[in-house]
Design a protein around this motif. Structure first.
Motif, PDB file in Angstrom:
ATOM      1  N   LEU A 656     -18.434 -27.188 -15.644  1.00  0.00           N
ATOM      2  CA  LEU A 656     -17.593 -26.039 -15.975  1.00  0.00           C
ATOM      3  C   LEU A 656     -18.415 -24.915 -16.595  1.00  0.00           C
ATOM      4  O   LEU A 656     -18.238 -23.734 -16.260  1.00  0.00           O
ATOM      5  N   LYS A 657     -19.319 -25.281 -17.500  1.00  0.00           N
ATOM      6  CA  LYS A 657     -20.137 -24.260 -18.153  1.00  0.00           C
ATOM      7  C   LYS A 657     -21.017 -23.529 -17.139  1.00  0.00           C
ATOM      8  O   LYS A 657     -21.095 -22.289 -17.131  1.00  0.00           O
ATOM      9  N   THR A 658     -21.674 -24.283 -16.247  1.00  0.00           N
ATOM     10  CA  THR A 658     -22.558 -23.662 -15.260  1.00  0.00           C
ATOM     11  C   THR A 658     -21.774 -22.781 -14.297  1.00  0.00           C
ATOM     12  O   THR A 658     -22.174 -21.641 -13.999  1.00  0.00           O
ATOM     13  N   ALA A 659     -20.649 -23.289 -13.784  1.00  0.00           N
ATOM     14  CA  ALA A 659     -19.871 -22.528 -12.813  1.00  0.00           C
ATOM     15  C   ALA A 659     -19.292 -21.260 -13.426  1.00  0.00           C
ATOM     16  O   ALA A 659     -19.334 -20.175 -12.828  1.00  0.00           O
ATOM     17  N   ILE A 660     -18.725 -21.364 -14.638  1.00  0.00           N
ATOM     18  CA  ILE A 660     -18.108 -20.192 -15.273  1.00  0.00           C
ATOM     19  C   ILE A 660     -19.165 -19.159 -15.632  1.00  0.00           C
ATOM     20  O   ILE A 660     -18.957 -17.947 -15.467  1.00  0.00           O
ATOM     21  N   SER A 661     -20.326 -19.597 -16.101  1.00  0.00           N
ATOM     22  CA  SER A 661     -21.377 -18.644 -16.448  1.00  0.00           C
ATOM     23  C   SER A 661     -21.891 -17.911 -15.199  1.00  0.00           C
ATOM     24  O   SER A 661     -22.130 -16.695 -15.230  1.00  0.00           O
ATOM     25  N   ASP A 662     -22.043 -18.623 -14.066  1.00  0.00           N
ATOM     26  CA  ASP A 662     -22.471 -17.973 -12.824  1.00  0.00           C
ATOM     27  C   ASP A 662     -21.425 -16.974 -12.335  1.00  0.00           C
ATOM     28  O   ASP A 662     -21.759 -15.862 -11.891  1.00  0.00           O
ATOM     29  N   CYS A 663     -20.131 -17.375 -12.404  1.00  0.00           N
ATOM     30  CA  CYS A 663     -19.073 -16.479 -11.949  1.00  0.00           C
ATOM     31  C   CYS A 663     -19.025 -15.223 -12.815  1.00  0.00           C
ATOM     32  O   CYS A 663     -18.805 -14.108 -12.321  1.00  0.00           O
ATOM     33  N   ALA A 664     -19.220 -15.373 -14.135  1.00  0.00           N
ATOM     34  CA  ALA A 664     -19.236 -14.206 -15.021  1.00  0.00           C
ATOM     35  C   ALA A 664     -20.397 -13.271 -14.659  1.00  0.00           C
ATOM     36  O   ALA A 664     -20.258 -12.044 -14.704  1.00  0.00           O
ATOM     37  N   ALA A 665     -21.533 -13.833 -14.282  1.00  0.00           N
ATOM     38  CA  ALA A 665     -22.673 -13.005 -13.883  1.00  0.00           C
ATOM     39  C   ALA A 665     -22.363 -12.238 -12.595  1.00  0.00           C
ATOM     40  O   ALA A 665     -22.754 -11.075 -12.443  1.00  0.00           O
ATOM     41  N   TRP A 666     -21.645 -12.885 -11.664  1.00  0.00           N
ATOM     42  CA  TRP A 666     -21.273 -12.166 -10.437  1.00  0.00           C
ATOM     43  C   TRP A 666     -20.360 -10.985 -10.741  1.00  0.00           C
ATOM     44  O   TRP A 666     -20.487  -9.920 -10.134  1.00  0.00           O
ATOM     45  N   GLN A 667     -19.411 -11.203 -11.678  1.00  0.00           N
ATOM     46  CA  GLN A 667     -18.497 -10.113 -12.019  1.00  0.00           C
ATOM     47  C   GLN A 667     -19.259  -8.935 -12.620  1.00  0.00           C
ATOM     48  O   GLN A 667     -18.953  -7.766 -12.331  1.00  0.00           O
ATOM     49  N   ARG A 668     -20.253  -9.249 -13.435  1.00  0.00           N
ATOM     50  CA  ARG A 668     -21.038  -8.153 -14.032  1.00  0.00           C
ATOM     51  C   ARG A 668     -21.829  -7.407 -12.961  1.00  0.00           C
ATOM     52  O   ARG A 668     -22.125  -6.219 -13.125  1.00  0.00           O
ATOM     53  N   ASP A 669     -22.190  -8.087 -11.863  1.00  0.00           N
ATOM     54  CA  ASP A 669     -22.939  -7.448 -10.779  1.00  0.00           C
ATOM     55  C   ASP A 669     -22.017  -6.923  -9.683  1.00  0.00           C
ATOM     56  O   ASP A 669     -22.466  -6.667  -8.553  1.00  0.00           O
ATOM     57  N   ASN A 670     -20.711  -6.765 -10.011  1.00  0.00           N
ATOM     58  CA  ASN A 670     -19.721  -6.201  -9.088  1.00  0.00           C
ATOM     59  C   ASN A 670     -19.514  -7.059  -7.836  1.00  0.00           C
ATOM     60  O   ASN A 670     -19.186  -6.538  -6.762  1.00  0.00           O
ATOM     61  N   LEU A 671     -19.712  -8.360  -7.972  1.00  0.00           N
ATOM     62  CA  LEU A 671     -19.374  -9.302  -6.889  1.00  0.00           C
ATOM     63  C   LEU A 671     -18.044  -9.958  -7.246  1.00  0.00           C
ATOM     64  O   LEU A 671     -17.988 -10.901  -8.045  1.00  0.00           O
ATOM     65  N   ASP A 672     -16.963  -9.441  -6.691  1.00  0.00           N
ATOM     66  CA  ASP A 672     -15.617  -9.879  -7.078  1.00  0.00           C
ATOM     67  C   ASP A 672     -15.261 -11.162  -6.321  1.00  0.00           C
ATOM     68  O   ASP A 672     -14.547 -11.147  -5.321  1.00  0.00           O
ATOM     69  N   ILE A 673     -15.766 -12.277  -6.825  1.00  0.00           N
ATOM     70  CA  ILE A 673     -15.553 -13.577  -6.176  1.00  0.00           C
ATOM     71  C   ILE A 673     -15.053 -14.571  -7.228  1.00  0.00           C
ATOM     72  O   ILE A 673     -15.545 -14.597  -8.357  1.00  0.00           O
ATOM     73  N   LYS A 674     -14.077 -15.401  -6.818  1.00  0.00           N
ATOM     74  CA  LYS A 674     -13.580 -16.448  -7.696  1.00  0.00           C
ATOM     75  C   LYS A 674     -14.442 -17.707  -7.567  1.00  0.00           C
ATOM     76  O   LYS A 674     -15.161 -17.881  -6.578  1.00  0.00           O
ATOM     77  N   ILE A 675     -14.328 -18.572  -8.563  1.00  0.00           N
ATOM     78  CA  ILE A 675     -15.085 -19.837  -8.560  1.00  0.00           C
ATOM     79  C   ILE A 675     -14.099 -20.987  -8.548  1.00  0.00           C
ATOM     80  O   ILE A 675     -13.058 -20.945  -9.213  1.00  0.00           O
ATOM     81  N   SER A 676     -14.382 -22.039  -7.768  1.00  0.00           N
ATOM     82  CA  SER A 676     -13.519 -23.221  -7.673  1.00  0.00           C
ATOM     83  C   SER A 676     -14.317 -24.448  -8.109  1.00  0.00           C
ATOM     84  O   SER A 676     -15.433 -24.673  -7.634  1.00  0.00           O
ATOM     85  N   VAL A 677     -13.724 -25.237  -9.030  1.00  0.00           N
ATOM     86  CA  VAL A 677     -14.393 -26.408  -9.611  1.00  0.00           C
ATOM     87  C   VAL A 677     -13.496 -27.622  -9.426  1.00  0.00           C
ATOM     88  O   VAL A 677     -12.284 -27.556  -9.631  1.00  0.00           O
ATOM     89  N   ASN A 678     -14.086 -28.775  -9.048  1.00  0.00           N
ATOM     90  CA  ASN A 678     -13.351 -30.031  -8.883  1.00  0.00           C
ATOM     91  C   ASN A 678     -13.262 -30.774 -10.207  1.00  0.00           C
ATOM     92  O   ASN A 678     -14.225 -30.820 -10.975  1.00  0.00           O
ATOM     93  N   LEU A 679     -12.094 -31.382 -10.460  1.00  0.00           N
ATOM     94  CA  LEU A 679     -11.874 -32.213 -11.650  1.00  0.00           C
ATOM     95  C   LEU A 679     -11.634 -33.653 -11.217  1.00  0.00           C
ATOM     96  O   LEU A 679     -11.059 -33.908 -10.157  1.00  0.00           O
TER      97      LEU A 679
END
Length: 843
Positions: A656-679
């Protein structure tokens, strides 16, 4: 002087009279016992041989009957599901029956001629049964023999279908060549519509053929009705074409094609009627008739022979029992006589003892009790009272008190104070005794180690008092399942152990299944209904070890495998030991990876594409670990290992930490993409999961709507109430929820609509082959329609070619992912793939 004479006269002593009487009585007893013993030995030896022979024959009859029944069960299963394993099982059971029957050949010389003839008849009938079964299995290798309709279809009806389609194609081709504008010609549309209707009729016919082997008569009637309706529609189109022909609006080939289509349409319909008659003639399954007419009669003869053999054996045994009864009557009379002599001897001895011993000792005891201080001055009386009983009572009282103290100390040292069951020390002692006994008797014994599942959750959530109550209930339930020779113990914590001596593998499996039922019932504590599962590891002496420590260690390894593979029980195997050592090494490496020591544990991302606007809507985070010594470690193995060892929480937090941190970096770089994680299933049982996710979202400043969590059907169904609470909290936060691998579990959309989920992901096993497998295509299409009716969007995974992507879009599937669009890739590769100059439009 009188007393001195009595003392000096040996004939007046108690010993003399006692020895004299004892000698006389002993002679009588020994003589009578010797005669009776010889007679009993002769009869009992003869009867014992008969009983032993009867038991052997009876056991063999039961074994033969069981083998025949098991072969019959496998045969019935083979008729429904023709798997190779069933044929092997049938052959094995019939061979077992023949092998057991050979043992009866050795008993022919000891039984009557009638029983010997019955054994011969049984042997012949079993051979005939086996021949019939083998003939059935050989015939079943030919599908045309099993289903007589298949040759009829391939040899007759296929020709009409091909002739019809060829004629329609020729007519369409002629009209197209002559008119140029094919869709403007009424005759072209009529021929095209007729050909489409014919295809629909053939599809309905194929569905009907598939339903012939099923049980749903309503669907079969529906398909027959569809064929009839389509035939009428075809006939109507042909009549319209016939009118055009009469008006001279057709070319020569079109007229010939029309005649061919009319002829073969009528011919095919007649052939269909013949096929339905063939199906209704009750010979559409030749193997069922062969089973009824050839196999069942031989099977009935075998069971009749077994019944007759049992009856003959019972009559033969009754004659031996009658002889034993006569011997028993004679021995009974002799025993009564000997008992009378013994009673007279006892009375005589009592009189002598009372006069010479009991009365004097009683008086001495009374004198000692009243005048103990002056005991040295007491004189011995000639006779005494019966106070000897007082001395005996005092001694017994003291002995009972010592015994109680000893028992209490042993109980405290060898039992568990909470459940009252034996503890580890007593278990090891009894296990050692069971091993020695099994060694002496040349038998097997088994050790079962049980570890409760989800018990830590009960302690943490409801408290240790409820946990102790649960342990007591489980211990009592296990005791209720035990035999007298079995031992159940609590080793500490939530671990139990069971010793079951003198068992074989078949009995052991039955016993373990009985133990497993203990954990299928809920434990009611106040208003709580608790379900406590268990993982059971089994080790058998001497297969898996010949000493206590080895058996315990191997049973523990098997229990570990049962828990990690989510099985109710696992029997030890040497490969498990090697795997356990390897897992320990992998576990240590995984802990290092979670601490970020080498960076070989990574997340790869696979895009999910909107099938209509062709945008990348989200990427799914997929766990990858390329071990330096074991190469690629599958995500499933990582999940199983962490769930058993308790590292699943650390692993989930890392993902969760790795996926959320990567997704936040994409948002800062104007890459409007969602992240999906399996539980995993265990994540949904953690009430702290939503708060941890909220903390990560706040820390990395990521909108909750950018996060999607994928959960499997089985994870939801493990504990629906708790899972629903966790999912409701996550949904309230704004996190999107997706049911992953839909279709492979046992839930239904009717239940899933009660959960706050947004989407369903169709499992790739249905998507990959949907072009070739009609059933898979039907499942995908039905799932999309039902999900949309419930307001859920649909994601298809496993899209590997353009044709599947187009078909999914035609069926209005919302989005998809698979190798056709992109393979999973690391974060840096994903950024390059998202570059419009690089990312090609592949939809």
């Amino acid at each position: 002087m009188k007393n001195n004479k009595l003392v000096n006269n040996p004939r007046s002593s108690l010993r003399f009279y006692y020895l004299l009487i004892a000698f006389v009585v002993a002679c009588l007893l020994i003589g009578g016992s010797t005669i009776a013993s010889l007679y009993v030995y002769h009869v009992s030896h003869k009867n014992a041989q008969a009983l032993q022979l009867e038991n052997s024959i009876s056991d063999t009859i039961v074994a033969v009957r069981n083998s025949i029944w098991q072969a019959d069960n496998a045969l019935n299963a083979m008729m429904h599901s023709p798997m190779q394993g069933y044929q092997r099982s049938i052959n094995n059971h019939l061979q077992e029956a023949e092998q057991k029957l050979r043992t009866l050949e050795d008993f022919k010389s000891y039984v009557t001629t009638e029983l010997a003839d019955l054994i011969n008849d049984l042997n012949e009938d079993i051979l005939e049964l086996r021949k019939a079964v083998h003939e059935l299995m050989e015939l079943r290798s030919d599908p045309n023999w099993i289903y007589p309709m298949l040759p009829y279809i391939s040899e007759t009806m296929v020709d009409s279908h091909e002739e019809f389609m060829t004629a329609a194609g020729l007519a369409l081709r002629e009209i197209e060549d002559s008119d140029g504008a094919k869709y403007l010609s009424p005759q072209y549309r009529l021929f095209d519509q007729t050909r489409d209707l014919w295809r629909d009729k053939i599809l309905a016919f194929r569905a009907m053929i598939l339903l012939f082997a099923g049980l749903n008569s309503q669907q079969l009637f529906t398909q027959e009705h569809n064929i009839t309706v389509l035939h009428k529609e075809i006939q109507a189109r042909l009549k319209e074409l016939e009118k055009a022909k009469k008006q001279g609006l057709m070319g020569l080939e079109s007229e010939v094609a029309l005649e061919t289509m009319q002829y073969h349409s009528d011919k095919w319909q007649k052939e269909l009627s013949q096929l339905l008659k063939l199906h209704n003639s009750n010979i559409w399954r030749a193997d069922l008739h062969f089973l009824r007419d050839k196999v069942r009669p031989h099977q009935s003869h075998v069971f009749e022979d077994l019944v007759l053999l049992e009856k003959g054996l019972s009559d033969w045994s009754s004659r031996h029992v009658s002889s034993v009864e006569q011997v028993a009557i004679k021995i009974n009379m002799e025993l009564w006589g000997l008992s009378g002599l013994a009673l007279g001897f006892v009375l005589l001895v009592y009189v002598l003892l009372n006069r010479s011993v009991l009365l004097p000792i009683s008086r001495i005891a009374e004198a000692i009790g009243t005048e103990g201080r002056n005991i040295e001055k007491l004189s011995l009386p000639e006779r005494g009272s019966r106070e000897i009983h007082t001395l005996i009572k005092a001694f017994n009282s003291m002995r009972r008190q010592l015994h109680k103290r000893q028992v209490a100390l042993e109980h405290q040292a060898l039992t568990d104070t909470l459940t009252g069951l034996p503890n580890r020390a007593l278990l090891e002692d009894r296990l050692d005794q069971a091993v020695h006994l099994a060694h002496r008797q040349d038998t097997e014994m088994a050790l079962l180690l049980l570890d409760l599942d989800r018990f830590k959750d009960i302690n943490d959530t409801l408290g240790h008092q409820v946990g102790d109550y649960v342990l007591q209930q489980i211990g009592q339930r296990l005791l209720d399942c035990m035999y007298e020779s079995d031992t159940v113990a609590r080793l500490g914590g939530d671990e139990f152990a069971i010793i079951t001596p003198d068992t074989n593998m078949a009995q052991l499996i039955d016993f373990v299944e009985v133990i497993s039922t203990v954990f299928k019932s809920v434990v009611e504590v106040d208003t709580h209904q608790l379900y406590v599962g268990a993982s059971i590891g089994v080790a058998v002496y001497p297969r898996h070890g010949d000493d206590v420590s080895t058996l315990i260690r191997h049973a523990d390894i098997a229990m570990y495998q049962a828990k990690r593979n989510n099985k109710s029980f696992v029997i030890y195997d040497q490969s498990l030991n090697d795997k356990s050592i390897g897992d320990l090494s992998l576990l240590a490496d995984l802990k290092a990876e979670l601490e970020g020591q080498s960076g070989q544990l990574q997340l790869h991302y696979q895009p999910q594409i909107d099938l209509f606007n062709r945008d990348v809507i989200r990427v799914e985070a997929l766990l990858r670990w390329k071990h330096p010594h074991h190469d690629f470690i599958s995500p499933e193995q990582i999940i199983q290992m962490t769930e058993y060892t308790g590292l699943i929480d650390d692993l989930s937090k890392w993902v969760l930490k790795t996926a959320i941190s990567d997704c936040a970096a994409w948002q800062r770089d104007n890459l409007d993409i969602k992240i999906s994680v399996n539980l995993s299933a265990m994540n949904l049982q953690d009430p702290k999961l939503p708060s941890h996710i909220q903390y990560l979202l706040n820390y990395y400043k990521l909108d909750a709507r950018k996060l999607t969590l994928e959960i499997t059907e089985s994870a939801v169904m493990n504990d629906p109430l708790r899972a629903r609470e966790v999912l409701q909290t996550l949904s309230t936060m704004g996190v999107e929820l997706v049911i992953d691998d839909y279709g492979t579990g046992f839930s239904s959309l009717a239940y899933l609509k009660l959960l706050p989920v947004n989407s369903l992901k169709i499992d790739k096993s249905f998507v990959i082959d949907m072009l070739e497998e009609e059933n898979d295509a039907i499942i995908v299409r039905s799932t999309i329609d039902l999900a949309h009716n419930l307001g859920l969007s649909v994601i298809a995974e496993g899209v590997e070619n353009q044709e599947v992507a187009r078909l999914l879009r035609q069926q209005k599937c919302d989005s998809a992912q698979g190798f056709y669009f992109a393979r999973p890739m690391v974060e840096s590769e994903l950024r390059e793939w998202l570059n419009p100059a690089i990312n090609k439009n592949v939809i």
